[in-house]
Design a protein around this motif. Structure first.
Motif: not given
Length: 262
Positions: A182-201
């Protein structure tokens, strides 16, 4: 730019002044056909150029000729807004720009609670290209999220998910670690989007809200070991990579669209 003209500055001198190489080595680069001016290979040692208007590259990498332009990498800490002055009195970016005489501005934004790589510059044209969503500059984020992320969830991020403002898919996604306790996870994301707060959403949409978020890469730039709250000027290699990206993008039709993100 003309080999016969007596106006302008000799190309090998321009390259030497820009720190590319000594004048003798610069002459060799020219003779070998490795130097281009405004996209055209130049092999004549008598060639003169206007450093204020001509674009030069060596082996396909742009050369910075305007010494008045400043390019700085900041590892923005959490709790700081991506603004030079915040109307609500929150900590802003001015504390990180006081060491440079030029008026620097941030290229794009990071949320106040997001840390990581932010570029500061007085080069408005480059800032426009890098910040505007239509140009799709790639960014890499490391997200610490709630819950145990599965490989199936990672696949879902790259296949695409629906958000309120339309579908979105990560260019790449990979699971760095996942705790069974239950300690959570680490994720790597590669994006070219400029949308607001996109990773969090995106992560909230797949059931794993973000706990911490850091941007590790922006275009060709890597945060490396730069500590949180520290800033440094880009190296010659980094400047070349950034200018090369900007010039390539400004040759595309999108270059005339949109306004610079402030």
């Amino acid at each position: 730019m003309s080999a016969e003209s007596t106006e302008g500055v000799r190309l090998q001198k321009v390259l030497a002044n820009a720190g590319v190489a000594s004048r003798r080595v610069a002459e060799q680069l020219i003779v070998e056909g490795r130097v281009r001016v405004n996209g055209e290979v130049v092999t004549e040692l008598g060639s003169r150029i206007d450093p204020d208007s001509d674009l030069v590259d060596v082996d396909g990498t742009a050369v910075q000729l305007d010494a008045s332009k400043r390019y700085v990498m900041l590892n923005k800490p959490t709790g700081v807004v991506s603004s030079m002055k915040d109307d609500r009195g929150r900590p802003d970016l001015r504390r990180f720009t006081k060491d440079w005489p030029e008026r620097l501005y941030n290229v794009g934004r990071l949320d106040a609670e997001t840390s990581g790589l932010l570029v500061l510059t007085n080069d408005g044209e480059l800032a426009h290209v890098l910040a505007h969503p239509s140009f799709g500059v790639t960014k890499v984020y490391i997200a610490k999220v709630e819950g145990r992320v599965t490989p199936q969830t990672v696949q879902k991020l790259t296949r695409g998910i629906d958000l309120d403002d339309g579908p979105i898919a990560a260019d790449k996604a990979r699971l760095l670690s996942a705790s069974a306790e239950g300690g959570g996870s680490l994720v790597e994301l590669t994006l070219h989007s400029g949308r607001n707060r996109i990773v969090r959403r995106m992560m909230a949409a797949v059931g794993h809200p973000v706990v911490e978020l850091v941007r590790r890469q922006f275009g060709p730039l890597h945060l490396g070991t730069l500590p949180a709250g520290a800033a440094r000027e880009l190296t010659k290699v980094e400047r070349g990579a950034l200018l090369t990206l900007a010039r390539r993008e400004t040759s595309s039709p999108q270059a005339e669209e949109g306004e610079q993100e402030k």
